[in-house]
Scaffold this active site. Structure first.
Site, PDB file in Angstrom:
ATOM      1  N   LYS A  43     -24.897 -11.924-109.894  1.00 22.50           N
ATOM      2  CA  LYS A  43     -25.651 -11.337-111.001  1.00 22.50           C
ATOM      3  C   LYS A  43     -26.113  -9.956-110.582  1.00 22.50           C
ATOM      4  O   LYS A  43     -26.354  -9.699-109.406  1.00 22.50           O
ATOM      5  CB  LYS A  43     -26.891 -12.186-111.292  1.00 22.50           C
ATOM      6  CG  LYS A  43     -26.592 -13.449-112.067  1.00 22.50           C
ATOM      7  CD  LYS A  43     -27.880 -14.095-112.548  1.00 22.50           C
ATOM      8  CE  LYS A  43     -27.568 -15.315-113.362  1.00 22.50           C
ATOM      9  NZ  LYS A  43     -27.966 -16.562-112.786  1.00 22.50           N
ATOM     10  N   ARG A  65     -27.813  -5.920-112.377  1.00 27.84           N
ATOM     11  CA  ARG A  65     -28.573  -5.376-113.512  1.00 27.84           C
ATOM     12  C   ARG A  65     -27.659  -5.165-114.726  1.00 27.84           C
ATOM     13  O   ARG A  65     -28.122  -5.007-115.840  1.00 27.84           O
ATOM     14  CB  ARG A  65     -29.292  -4.090-113.124  1.00 27.84           C
ATOM     15  CG  ARG A  65     -28.377  -3.015-112.634  1.00 27.84           C
ATOM     16  CD  ARG A  65     -29.119  -1.744-112.308  1.00 27.84           C
ATOM     17  NE  ARG A  65     -28.165  -0.785-111.777  1.00 27.84           N
ATOM     18  CZ  ARG A  65     -28.438   0.457-111.492  1.00 27.84           C
ATOM     19  NH1 ARG A  65     -29.644   0.912-111.669  1.00 27.84           N
ATOM     20  NH2 ARG A  65     -27.510   1.256-111.019  1.00 27.84           N
ATOM     21  N   TYR A  66     -26.338  -5.165-114.493  1.00 29.60           N
ATOM     22  CA  TYR A  66     -25.356  -4.962-115.571  1.00 29.60           C
ATOM     23  C   TYR A  66     -25.083  -6.260-116.336  1.00 29.60           C
ATOM     24  O   TYR A  66     -24.683  -6.252-117.484  1.00 29.60           O
ATOM     25  CB  TYR A  66     -24.030  -4.488-114.945  1.00 29.60           C
ATOM     26  CG  TYR A  66     -23.585  -5.433-113.850  1.00 29.60           C
ATOM     27  CD1 TYR A  66     -22.923  -6.609-114.158  1.00 29.60           C
ATOM     28  CD2 TYR A  66     -23.894  -5.185-112.511  1.00 29.60           C
ATOM     29  CE1 TYR A  66     -22.574  -7.516-113.169  1.00 29.60           C
ATOM     30  CE2 TYR A  66     -23.556  -6.091-111.525  1.00 29.60           C
ATOM     31  CZ  TYR A  66     -22.899  -7.255-111.858  1.00 29.60           C
ATOM     32  OH  TYR A  66     -22.574  -8.165-110.876  1.00 29.60           O
ATOM     33  N   GLY A  67     -25.206  -7.435-115.635  1.00 34.60           N
ATOM     34  CA  GLY A  67     -24.825  -8.719-116.227  1.00 34.60           C
ATOM     35  C   GLY A  67     -24.470  -9.726-115.149  1.00 34.60           C
ATOM     36  O   GLY A  67     -25.139  -9.790-114.113  1.00 34.60           O
ATOM     37  N   ASP A 123     -22.098   5.602-108.213  1.00 35.45           N
ATOM     38  CA  ASP A 123     -22.949   4.464-107.811  1.00 35.45           C
ATOM     39  C   ASP A 123     -22.298   3.722-106.642  1.00 35.45           C
ATOM     40  O   ASP A 123     -22.195   2.500-106.636  1.00 35.45           O
ATOM     41  CB  ASP A 123     -23.186   3.518-109.003  1.00 35.45           C
ATOM     42  CG  ASP A 123     -24.399   2.600-108.784  1.00 35.45           C
ATOM     43  OD1 ASP A 123     -25.191   2.875-107.849  1.00 35.45           O
ATOM     44  OD2 ASP A 123     -24.554   1.618-109.526  1.00 35.45           O
TER      45      ASP A 123
END
Ligand code: ADE
Length: 515
Positions: free
Chosen positions: A221, A223-225, A341
């Site tokens: 998991k 922060r995107y999904g 990133d």
């Protein structure tokens, strides 16, 4: 006396006359003939004396009281009052009783009466209550209608946006080649079949694959999904399911993966992208190769490296980054892309010991023909811990594509430091350092932007390079690369190509030595 006798005589006479004419007298009250005040009235043959009861409304108490009236009902009377029991429907609380047996026979009649069972007329207060109730009901109806209208407008807007997205997606990636619509064979067959296009599988094939996916288990998991291990016809694949808030990341990542010539052994292998859903929800999926070792971050927690494996991993990352950063000219050319990133969580470890770069949700493309950079319409920014000093102090020229590539190299320097710490040294007793994130010793778990500015820009602090690195040729080289990558001055940082070449040379040198 004479007068009294005269009245008595007159009355007697009248009675006698009445009897003779078959006339009867009735007691009257309330229904006495006009102008007759003596309390009696006359009926001829066929007429009736009556007593009637009727409910009368008392406005003071708002109740109904029975009121009895008496009178004569001539034979030819055709009104409501008829000697047949109730005058009008019972509900109205009226009734009548009649007689003609003797004079004044109606005086003692008691017409049947039943109190009304219906509720009285509402009082003013009730009416006020009723008015309030009606107003409340009307306001409620108006409120609910407005609420429903707002919801409908919201849903319509959302539907329009989804359609726009879908149209954009279909327009941007139309089907270009005849499909093997039966989708026989393996994924690698399919990818090979479509490799001529240079930009991945046709959209319909992607949709078909996406429909046939079976989710197995969640493997990560962020922060995107969420990333899932899934299966397509028995083959393992990774499915990244984006949060609805990360729509722009899905767009950008999908777009970048489908850029011509993006396929590279050190870039995560893209299979398909799809938006699924109905009006009320959408699911944005990205289907890629699955790598059972997971991310480099996960791998380094439990696995130590040796100089060889470090070299393989580091040069593969440099190779992937170099491919990404490089523009390839020609009709089937590839634009230069900066990742923005780079971190150990966005790099995956392959079975052959090499790595591949993933997560292109923030990537930027350089359009050399118009000398412009295509920045994603995305609120998202890179990971603070890995941000280059020029991003932190905002001195970066975000319109310069080179600046973004150079910032990637700073982040790469930190990743190389994470890997090098896990590389063993020592002949007899091999030792390495425990896994740590960069700046673990100076900032908290979730550092703020200001924390990072303080450490990286103001104090110019960089992660400590362990002394033991000086004892190994590979680590000596990686130490130099690390420091040249995280240099405060962007202009002196190494390029990905330079790092790749240096590491490849080191690889061949060590192989020669071993031989
Ligand atoms: N975690 C994130 N992406 C992954 C992938 N493609 N394979 C395995 N684990 C992952």
């Amino acid at each position: 006396m004479k007068n009294g006798q005269t009245t008595m005589t007159r009355r007697k006479n009248r009675l006698m006359r009445a009897k003779k004419q078959n006339v009867r007298r009735c007691y009257c009250e309330g229904h006495c003939p006009h102008g007759q005040m003596n309390g009696t009235c006359e009926i001829k043959h066929g007429g009736q004396c009556f007593a009637a009861v009727e409910e009368v409304h008392d406005p003071d108490t708002n109740t109904y009281e029975p009121e009895v009236t008496y009178g004569c009902l001539p034979a030819d009377e055709r009104g409501l009052m008829q000697c047949k029991g109730y005058l009008v429907p019972h509900l109205h609380g009226k009734s009548i009783e009649c007689c003609d047996s003797e004079d004044l026979c109606n005086q003692f009649l008691k017409p049947h009466y039943e109190a009304r069972t219906t509720t009285p007329e509402p009082s003013i207060l009730d009416q006020v209550d009723n008015t309030m109730f009606v107003t409340l009901l009307a306001s409620l109806t108006v409120g609910i209608t407005i609420f429903l209208l707002v919801i409908t407008a919201f849903c319509l807007r959302r539907r329009r946006k989804e359609n726009r997205n879908k149209n954009y997606y279909t327009k941007k990636y139309p089907d270009k080649m005849p499909l093997d619509v039966t989708l026989n064979g393996t994924l690698s067959n399919l990818m090979e079949q479509s490799s001529g296009s240079g930009s991945g599988l046709p959209i319909l094939v992607q949709r078909t694959i996406s429909k046939q996916i079976q989710m197995v288990q969640s493997v990560g998991k962020g922060r995107y999904g969420e990333v899932w291990l899934a299966k397509w016809r028995g083959e393992k694949v990774a499915v990244k399911v984006f949060f609805t808030t990360e729509e722009q990341s899905w767009f950008r990542e999908t777009e970048i993966y489908q850029t011509v010539l993006m396929r590279h052994e050190n870039i995560l292998g893209f299979i398909a992208a799809d938006i699924k859903g109905t009006g009320s929800w959408t699911q944005m999926l990205l289907i890629t190769d699955f790598h059972e070792h997971g991310s480099l971050f996960d791998y380094l927690q439990t696995n130590a490296l040796n100089p060889n494996s470090l070299l393989t991993m580091a040069s593969s990352i440099a190779s992937g980054l170099s491919h990404l950063h490089t523009e390839i000219f020609g009709t089937q050319g590839k634009p230069a892309i900066a990742h923005r990133d780079i971190k150990s969580k966005n790099i995956l470890v392959k079975r052959n010991g090499e790595c591949c770069i993933a997560d292109f949700g923030l990537a930027v493309k350089y359009l050399s023909d118009v000398n412009e950079i295509d920045v994603p319409p995305n609120e998202r920014s890179g990971t603070k811990r890995y941000m280059a000093p020029e991003i932190l102090d905002k001195s970066i020229n975000i319109n310069s594509f080179e600046a973004h590539k150079i910032a990637d190299m700073y982040s790469f320097g930190l990743v190389l430091w994470e890997m090098s710490r896990r590389c063993t040294t020592g002949d007899k007793i091999a030792e390495c350092d425990p896994y740590e994130v960069p700046y673990y010793d100076v900032v908290t778990n979730d550092p703020s932007f200001e924390d990072m500015v303080q450490v990286v820009c103001l104090e110019r602090y960089r992660p400590r390079i362990p002394k033991r690195f000086e004892t190994d040729d590979v680590l000596i080289t990686t130490s130099k690369i690390i420091q040249e990558c995280w240099h405060n001055n962007p202009a002196v940082r190494l390029t990905a190509l330079r790092v790749k070449k240096t590491l490849s040379k080191l690889d061949t040198d060590t192989t020669i030595k071993i031989v």
